[in-house]
Structure formats: structure tokens, C-alpha cells
Design a protein around this motif. Structure first.
Motif, PDB file in Angstrom:
ATOM      1  N   SER A  53      -4.565   7.424  -5.710  1.00 12.78           N
ATOM      2  CA  SER A  53      -3.585   8.234  -4.980  1.00 12.78           C
ATOM      3  C   SER A  53      -3.428   9.580  -5.685  1.00 12.78           C
ATOM      4  O   SER A  53      -3.940   9.777  -6.795  1.00 12.78           O
ATOM      5  CB  SER A  53      -2.236   7.498  -4.898  1.00 12.78           C
ATOM      6  N   ASP A 107      -8.368   3.858   6.955  1.00 11.75           N
ATOM      7  CA  ASP A 107      -7.481   3.002   6.179  1.00 11.75           C
ATOM      8  C   ASP A 107      -8.238   2.530   4.942  1.00 11.75           C
ATOM      9  O   ASP A 107      -9.328   1.975   5.055  1.00 11.75           O
ATOM     10  CB  ASP A 107      -7.041   1.807   7.024  1.00 11.75           C
ATOM     11  N   GLY A 108      -7.655   2.760   3.753  1.00 12.38           N
ATOM     12  CA  GLY A 108      -8.371   2.474   2.528  1.00 12.38           C
ATOM     13  C   GLY A 108      -8.750   1.020   2.369  1.00 12.38           C
ATOM     14  O   GLY A 108      -9.888   0.693   1.990  1.00 12.38           O
ATOM     15  N   GLN A 165     -15.818  10.775   1.446  1.00 16.10           N
ATOM     16  CA  GLN A 165     -14.941   9.602   1.402  1.00 16.10           C
ATOM     17  C   GLN A 165     -13.545   9.966   0.912  1.00 16.10           C
ATOM     18  O   GLN A 165     -12.535   9.527   1.485  1.00 16.10           O
ATOM     19  CB  GLN A 165     -15.535   8.531   0.487  1.00 16.10           C
ATOM     20  N   LEU A 190     -10.026   9.500   3.068  1.00 12.19           N
ATOM     21  CA  LEU A 190      -8.864   8.756   2.582  1.00 12.19           C
ATOM     22  C   LEU A 190      -7.642   9.660   2.472  1.00 12.19           C
ATOM     23  O   LEU A 190      -6.536   9.288   2.881  1.00 12.19           O
ATOM     24  CB  LEU A 190      -9.181   8.130   1.221  1.00 12.19           C
ATOM     25  N   ASP A 191      -7.837  10.854   1.932  1.00 14.37           N
ATOM     26  CA  ASP A 191      -6.714  11.765   1.696  1.00 14.37           C
ATOM     27  C   ASP A 191      -6.075  12.226   3.000  1.00 14.37           C
ATOM     28  O   ASP A 191      -4.850  12.363   3.080  1.00 14.37           O
ATOM     29  CB  ASP A 191      -7.208  12.962   0.888  1.00 14.37           C
ATOM     30  N   VAL A 214      -4.479   4.069  -1.926  1.00 12.75           N
ATOM     31  CA  VAL A 214      -4.894   2.669  -1.892  1.00 12.75           C
ATOM     32  C   VAL A 214      -4.428   2.014  -3.186  1.00 12.75           C
ATOM     33  O   VAL A 214      -4.550   2.605  -4.262  1.00 12.75           O
ATOM     34  CB  VAL A 214      -6.432   2.537  -1.795  1.00 12.75           C
ATOM     35  N   GLN A 236       0.822  -1.202   0.000  1.00  8.64           N
ATOM     36  CA  GLN A 236       0.000   0.000   0.000  1.00  8.64           C
ATOM     37  C   GLN A 236       0.864   1.264   0.000  1.00  8.64           C
ATOM     38  O   GLN A 236       1.848   1.350   0.720  1.00  8.64           O
ATOM     39  CB  GLN A 236      -0.933   0.010   1.208  1.00  8.64           C
ATOM     40  N   SER A 246     -15.290   8.972  -6.197  1.00  8.37           N
ATOM     41  CA  SER A 246     -14.679   8.162  -5.153  1.00  8.37           C
ATOM     42  C   SER A 246     -13.945   6.943  -5.684  1.00  8.37           C
ATOM     43  O   SER A 246     -13.207   6.299  -4.943  1.00  8.37           O
ATOM     44  CB  SER A 246     -15.752   7.699  -4.158  1.00  8.37           C
ATOM     45  N   THR A 247     -14.142   6.606  -6.970  1.00  5.15           N
ATOM     46  CA  THR A 247     -13.515   5.400  -7.507  1.00  5.15           C
ATOM     47  C   THR A 247     -12.885   5.577  -8.881  1.00  5.15           C
ATOM     48  O   THR A 247     -12.034   4.783  -9.281  1.00  5.15           O
ATOM     49  CB  THR A 247     -14.551   4.260  -7.629  1.00  5.15           C
TER      50      THR A 247
END
Length: 420
Positions: A246, A363-364, A353, A357-358, A225, A220, A311-312
Motif C-alpha cells: 500500500s 482487485d488485488g 501491475q 492496483l494503485d 493489498v 483489505q 511489483s512485490t
């Protein structure tokens, strides 16, 4: 679902055929190259001829609209395998005959173990670009192989010109899918970036009945992630890919090292396999807003129109959904304006979200694992497609880490107030 990918090993696909109905005569060649002698008259002009435009062309073809004049402006004749899209949806769609493979079950893997997810009533599917381009090429559209420059809307017509200012097309509507940044920078700006190898073996080494959706056993990054995944077309041919969410891309050697390490993790001996194609790509993951209607008669599609899930980075399902909406609107005599790709509440949830994460609030790997552990896979996937109800969204929110996500939501609210 998923990401559009660019391949370094494109093969030739079917030729395009077109009829210059706007001028009432046969063009005499499938494409008009370079500058045209006078602007083509059309009802709709597609600016950019990639995945988003090809989906629109395919849907317009299914509606059988002989009176609708369509033009496409793109400097490249799109054909061959230059993209792979993977997405989930219900079986029985119009795209089914074009699919390379589909799976009812997928694996999500973490260092703690492997989870087999049943996607029913959905399925995970793979579509390579060549059959989509070939289907789009069968539509009766004028195709102009030239770069588009300005797209000027006077409120009644749209004029698409080349970079030198020479008019190429005059149309009632322009659907523009050329990549462009958001209207303003987001508060969080990440990337979905990846490299994949199409691996071919001389003996069975893959399980064609099982796809790996996310394998988080990869090392990771310090901020982000990473995961690998495997999409087998047969027991001897599969796409094996390394992906990161990332803030920044890797170098080319870093992608190759990550892919080799993932292949080792899968116990694949790359020296005994052939790398038939290489796919690279980068897709924005940002809460910055994309402008879907820059002027009254210009509509943006694809990532430029907000079809990428912040988000993805997943894009294909929203592009496909909007293509259907455009074609049905044209068939009904309405403006070719699709619905927003995602509900506003989903964009807010994505912003929270991304912030979590950022800022390292969650934790991703644990976040995604928990999401699939506590919810049916079909519910999670429908949420990522933007098709869940408010009640279903609340159920998903309740399954995420409460305190970190509350902190992220508060931080997002403060950032929004400060930016006003």
C-alpha cells in the motif's frame, strides 16, 4: 524472493576475523573501529555490511581468492538474528546448510478457500541472518566499523571517506549497498511494509511441513493489498506476519492489532504463546529507476541497485544471484559488475501491475489468486524472480484480466510520454 526484515531482538553471533593484507600485517583485532590512521588499500570495498554485502563475502570465500584484497565499511558489526529472508529456489544451493527451514508445498488462502501449491522443482526456504553473517565473517577482509560518507570515483580508484571527510579506504572498485531512493520518483510509489512475531508455544500448535505463502483473509485496506503468512520452523516455533502492499505505513498499534486479528484467524491464543522476537520492515515498491552504476567504478547492490522487485518488494533472490555473478567475475579477472537484476520487460510489466492496483483497476486479492489459479506455481515464482522467458511472460500476461490491464498499460504509456 523475499523481504529483508529488521528485528528488535537480535542475539549475538560469531565473531569476525580479519587480516590487513593490504598492509601486509595482522590487524590484531577482528575489526578496526572508527577512524583509521591511513586509508586501507583494497581491490574491492563493500560499503555497507548487511545482507547484500554478506552474500558477496560468502561467495568470494567460496571462490578461494587469496590475492584479492577486500574491505568492508559499516558502522555496525553485523551479527545475530536481525533479519529473516524467505525465498524460493532450487534445492542444492550453497545456502542450503544455512537454512532454518524449507517447504516443498505452500498454501495460498483466500476467503473462497485454500489452495495447496506444489513448488517442485523449486522449494520455499527461510534463511535467518546469523548463519549468513557468521559465514561472511570467516572471509579474510578488513572490516572498518565506521560510517561511510562520500564515495568518490576518479575513474581509476575509489576513495571511501567518513562523514567528516577522512579517507577510510582506497579501492579499485566499490560495491555500495546503503539504502537510497530511486534516481527519480516513480509514477506509482507503494511500500511493502510488515510486522511479524516469532511465536513460541509449550505444545505443538504449528505444522512444520506446511508454510502459508499468502493468506488474503485479512481485512483489505481501502487502497492496497494485505495478507498474513506463517513460516514454521518447528511445531512449536514459527514466524507469523502481517504484510501490506500500500502507499503508506501503519502506526505501531495498528500493526499489533492486525497481527492479533490474524492470530485469532489462525486460532492461535497469543496469551498462551511467547513473542520471542518482533520483526518490522518497509521496502519500496516503485517504478522509479534505481541507479546501479552512479560512476564507472561504483556498483550499487541490494535495493539501492534495483534488486527489489517493484511489483512485490521481494529482494533476496536477486541479491543472491548478483553476489554469485560478482564473485565469478572477480575469479575470472573481470570487473565485479553483475547483470541487471530484472529484464526490462519485467520492469515494464511491474509498472503496469502497480498502476492497475494503485488506480483500482483490478482487485488485488483476485489478481494474485487468479495468477496462481491459472499458472503452475513454479512459473509464477520464477517470473517474480525475473527468470522467465518471453513466451512464459506472454502466458502469464494472458492469465490476467485483459481489459483492466490494457487500460493500465495505456495509462503507463501516456505517463511515460508526458515525463519525457
Amino acid at each position: 524472493m523475499r523481504r529483508a526484515r529488521s528485528s528488535s531482538c537480535a542475539t549475538n553471533g560469531g565473531r569476525s576475523r580479519s587480516l590487513d593484507r593490504a598492509r601486509g600485517r595482522d590487524v590484531g583485532a577482528p575489526w578496526q573501529a572508527g577512524v583509521v590512521s591511513s586509508p586501507v588499500e583494497a581491490d574491492i570495498v563493500l560499503v555497507g555490511g548487511g545482507g547484500a554485502a554478506s552474500l558477496v563475502l560468502a561467495e568470494l570465500g567460496r571462490e578461494h581468492l587469496p590475492g584479492v584484497r577486500v574491505a568492508v565499511v559499516d558502522p555496525v558489526l553485523k551479527r545475530g538474528q536481525d533479519r529473516t529472508w524467505a525465498f524460493w529456489g532450487s534445492p542444492g544451493s550453497a545456502l542450503d546448510p544455512l537454512l532454518s527451514a524449507s517447504w516443498d508445498d505452500v498454501d495460498v488462502v483466500t476467503p473462497a478457500g485454500r489452495r495447496v501449491l506444489s513448488l517442485r522443482p523449486l522449494r520455499y526456504a527461510m534463511l535467518r541472518s546469523a548463519p549468513l553473517y557468521e559465514l561472511a565473517a570467516k572471509t579474510d577482509a578488513v572490516r572498518i566499523t565506521a560510517a561511510a560518507g562520500t564515495v568518490l570515483d576518479d575513474g581509476e580508484r575509489v576513495v571511501v571517506s567518513d562523514p567528516d571527510g577522512t579517507p577510510l579506504v582506497r579501492a579499485a572498485w566499490a560495491l555500495d549497498s546503503r539504502p537510497r531512493p530511486p534516481r527519480r520518483a516513480g509514477r506509482t510509489n507503494w511500500l511493502q511494509h510488515f510486522r511479524g512475531w516469532w511465536l513460541e508455544a509449550d505444545r505443538p500448535v504449528f505444522d512444520p511441513d506446511r508454510a502459508v505463502l499468502m493468506d488474503f483473509r485479512t481485512p483489505q485496506p481501502a487502497r492496497g493489498v494485505s495478507f498474513g503468512y506463517v513460516l514454521p520452523v518447528s511445531d512449536r516455533f514459527a514466524l507469523v506476519e502481517y504484510t501490506e502492499f500500500s502507499p503508506a505505513r501503519l502506526t505501531s498499534p495498528e500493526y499489533d492489532r492486525a497481527l492479533r486479528a490474524y492470530a485469532d484467524l489462525l486460532r492461535l491464543n497469543v496469551s498462551e504463546l511467547r513473542v520471542r522476537e518482533v520483526e518490522d520492515g518497509v521496502i519500496p515498491m516503485t517504478d522509479g529507476p534505481f541507479e546501479s552504476r552512479p560512476s564507472p567504478r561504483v556498483v550499487r547492490l541490494g535495493t539501492a541497485g534495483g534488486a527489489t522487485r517493484p511489483s512485490t518488494g521481494f529482494t533476496f533472490s536477486a541479491m543472491s544471484r548478483q553476489a554469485v555473478q560478482v564473485a565469478r567475475a572477480v575469479a575470472a579477472g573481470r570487473p565485479p559488475v553483475p547483470d541487471p537484476p530484472y529484464p526490462g520487460r519485467h520492469l515494464w510489466m511491474d509498472a503496469v501491475q502497480l498502476r492497475a492496483l494503485d488506480r483500482g483497476l483490478v482487485d488485488g486479492v483476485a489478481f494474485f489468486d487468479r495468477l496462481f489459479e491459472r499458472n503452475p506455481a513454479s512459473l509464477v515464482l520464477r517470473f517474480l524472480d525475473g527468470t522467465t522467458s518471453v513466451g512464459e511472460d506472454l502466458r502469464l500476461m494472458s492469465s490476467t484480466p485483459l481489459l483492466p490491464m490494457t487500460r493500465a498499460a495505456a495509462g503507463d504509456a501516456i505517463a511515460r510520454l508526458r515525463s519525457r
